[in-house]
Design a protein around this motif. Structure first.
Motif, short mmCIF file in Angstrom:
data_model
loop_
_atom_site.label_atom_id
_atom_site.label_comp_id
_atom_site.label_asym_id
_atom_site.label_seq_id
_atom_site.Cartn_x
_atom_site.Cartn_y
_atom_site.Cartn_z
N SER A 194 0.83 -1.20 0.00
CA SER A 194 0.00 0.00 0.00
C SER A 194 0.86 1.26 0.00
O SER A 194 0.50 2.28 -0.59
N LEU A 195 1.99 1.18 0.66
CA LEU A 195 2.91 2.32 0.62
C LEU A 195 3.45 2.52 -0.79
O LEU A 195 3.61 3.65 -1.25
N ALA A 196 3.74 1.40 -1.46
CA ALA A 196 4.20 1.50 -2.85
C ALA A 196 3.12 2.14 -3.71
O ALA A 196 3.41 2.95 -4.61
N ALA A 197 1.85 1.80 -3.40
CA ALA A 197 0.74 2.39 -4.14
C ALA A 197 0.67 3.89 -3.87
O ALA A 197 0.36 4.69 -4.76
N ALA A 198 0.96 4.28 -2.62
CA ALA A 198 0.95 5.70 -2.29
C ALA A 198 2.05 6.44 -3.06
O ALA A 198 1.83 7.53 -3.58
N VAL A 199 3.23 5.82 -3.14
CA VAL A 199 4.32 6.42 -3.90
C VAL A 199 3.91 6.59 -5.36
O VAL A 199 4.12 7.65 -5.97
N ALA A 200 3.31 5.53 -5.91
CA ALA A 200 2.88 5.59 -7.32
C ALA A 200 1.81 6.66 -7.52
O ALA A 200 1.78 7.35 -8.55
#
Length: 403
Positions: A320-326
Motif C-alpha cells: 500500500s505504501l508503494a501504491a501511495a508512492v505511485a
C-alpha cells in the motif's frame, strides 16, 4: 670499569614526577644528567632532592658526543652508573632529539654499556594528549597563521566533509583508510574545542562561547556513564532493545523535551532527516497513514495529493505504501510540494521494507558512479574521448557485458 649509562624514557603524556618505582630508586642512587635545561622532569626531580646536571645545551649535545661526558660525571662521583634523561616522548621532537637518537643507537648496538629504562608508561588513549598539544601549538602565537584565523563557522564545512570521508571508508570496508579518516574527524573535534578556548565573551555556562577540550571529554564520558546504568549502575536489562528504551527515557528526562522531534538536527541530509523524523513518529505511536499523508498548508484540502490507497490506516503495508508512492508520482501537476510528498512516502516505504533509505540511495548512486566510470574507461580503452561519443556509443558501453 666503564660506568653504565641508563637512558631514562619518560613521556609528556604523564605528569612530571610520576615515575616508576625502579626509576625513582635509580635517580636517587646514581648521578642524573640531561642535555635540555628545560626538560619537563627537572623541576619534579629537583623538588624531590635529586641533583640533575645539564651537561650541554641542546645544540652542543646534538653532535652525538654526550655519552662520554655522562660517563665522566659518573666517574667523578665514584658511581658505576649514570642516568641520562632522554627527551620525553610527545607530539613532536624537541631540541635534544639528535643527541637522543645517537644515544639510543648505542643502547641497541655494540659495545655494551648503554641500556634503556622506561620511567613512565602511557595509559590507553594517552596519545590523544599529543593531538591536543599539537593543536595548541598551531593556534598559539608563533604557530600556523591559517590555523590561528579559523572560526567555528569557517571550519563547519570541514567537519561534514571529514565525516563523509570516514563514512566512505566504512562503505569501502577499508580499515586503513578508516583509521586515517577517523583521525581527521578527531582533529575537527579538537580544532573546534581549541577555537572555543579562545572565546572572549565568557564561559559557555554563563552564556558565552568559551569551553575547552577537557570539558568536551568530560561531557561525553559523563553522558555515557549516565545513559548506561546497566553497566555503571544497578539497572538490569533484557537486551539491546531495552538499552535503547532506557537511553531514550534518560535523554528525555535530561533534556526536558516536549516533542519527539526535539533534538533532530534539521541540517542533516534530507533523506536522513525524513527517516529520523519518521522513526521518532512511529515510536510516539503516530498512525501509519499519517506518516505519508500530505502536510497541508492553509487553504489546502485533505484530498490534495492524497495517496489513492485503500489500505487500512493502522496497517499500511509495503504494497500500500508503494501504491501511495505511485499515486504521488502520477499526480497530473507534480510540483515541488508533490515531489516532497513523493520522496517522504518513499522513505516510509523503505522503512516498511527494513531498508535505510539513505544507504539505499547512496548504494544506488555508487552503482551509477561505477557504471559511468566503467563506460568512460571502455571509451578510453578504445582511444575515444567519452565526451565525443554519440548516444548510440554511450548506450553500447553502458551495458555491463560491454566491459
Amino acid at each position: 670499569m666503564t660506568p653504565l649509562v641508563t637512558l631514562l624514557e619518560t613521556s609528556t603524556r604523564v605528569a612530571p614526577g610520576l615515575l616508576t618505582a625502579d626509576a625513582w630508586d635509580l635517580v636517587r642512587r646514581v648521578p642524573v644528567c640531561c642535555a635540555d635545561p628545560a626538560h619537563p622532569q627537572l623541576a619534579a626531580l629537583r623538588a624531590a632532592g635529586v641533583d640533575v646536571t645539564v651537561l650541554a645545551g641542546p645544540g652542543e649535545a646534538s653532535d652525538g658526543c654526550a655519552l662520554e661526558p655522562a660517563r665522566a660525571l659518573a666517574a667523578a662521583a665514584g658511581a658505576s652508573e649514570v642516568v641520562w634523561l632522554l627527551e620525553p616522548a610527545g607530539a613532536w621532537p624537541g631540541l635534544a632529539a639528535a643527541a637522543d637518537t645517537h644515544l639510543r643507537a648505542h643502547a641497541t648496538g655494540e659495545p655494551a654499556g648503554v641500556r634503556l629504562l622506561a620511567g613512565t608508561h602511557d595509559l590507553p588513549g594517552a596519545r590523544l594528549l599529543d593531538v591536543v598539544a599539537v593543536m595548541d601549538r598551531l593556534r598559539s602565537p608563533g604557530g600556523c597563521p591559517w590555523d590561528a584565523e579559523q572560526t567555528h563557522g569557517s571550519l563547519a564545512p570541514y567537519l561534514l566533509e571529514e565525516a563523509y570521508e570516514a563514512y566512505q571508508a566504512l562503505e569501502d570496508a577499508d580499515p586503513v583508510e578508516l583509521r586515517e579518516e577517523l583521525g581527521d574527524v578527531l582533529m575537527q573535534v579538537v580544532f573546534h574545542a581549541r577555537v572555543a578556548e579562545d572565546a572572549t565573551d565568557g564561559h559557555v555556562d554563563e552564556g558565552g562561547g568559551r569551553f575547552d577540550v577537557d570539558e568536551v571529554a568530560n561531557g561525553i564520558a559523563s553522558k555515557l556513564v549516565r545513559r548506561h546504568p546497566h553497566v555503571f549502575g544497578d539497572v538490569d536489562v533484557a537486551g539491546a532493545d531495552e538499552v535503547v528504551t532506557n537511553w531514550e527515557a534518560i535523554k528525555k528526562a535530561e533534556k526536558g523535551r516536549r516533542s519527539v522531534t526535539d533534538g533532530v538536527p534539521l541540517t542533516q541530509p534530507a533523506l536522513s532527516l525524513a527517516a529520523k523524523l519518521q522513526r521518532r513518529a512511529r515510536k510516539a505511536g503516530l498512525p501509519a497513514d499519517l506518516v505519508v499523508a500530505p502536510v497541508l498548508t492553509e487553504g489546502a484540502s485533505p484530498a490534495d495529493l492524497a495517496p489513492r490507497s485503500a489500505a487500512h490506516p493502522e496497517t499500511l503495508s509495503g504494497r500500500s505504501l508503494a501504491a501511495a508512492v505511485a499515486s504521488y508520482a502520477a499526480a497530473p501537476d507534480l510540483d515541488e510540494r508533490g515531489v516532497g510528498e513523493l520522496l517522504f512516502a518513499a522513505v516510509a516505504l523503505a522503512a516498511a521494507a527494513g531498508v535505510d533509505p539513505e544507504a539505499a540511495l547512496r548504494a544506488r548512486a555508487r552503482a551509477f558512479r561505477d557504471r559511468l566510470a566503467g563506460a568512460e574507461e571502455s571509451a578510453h580503452a578504445d582511444g575515444v574521448d567519452p565526451a565525443d561519443q554519440d548516444v548510440a556509443a554511450w548506450r553500447a558501453r553502458w551495458s555491463p557485458t560491454s566491459r
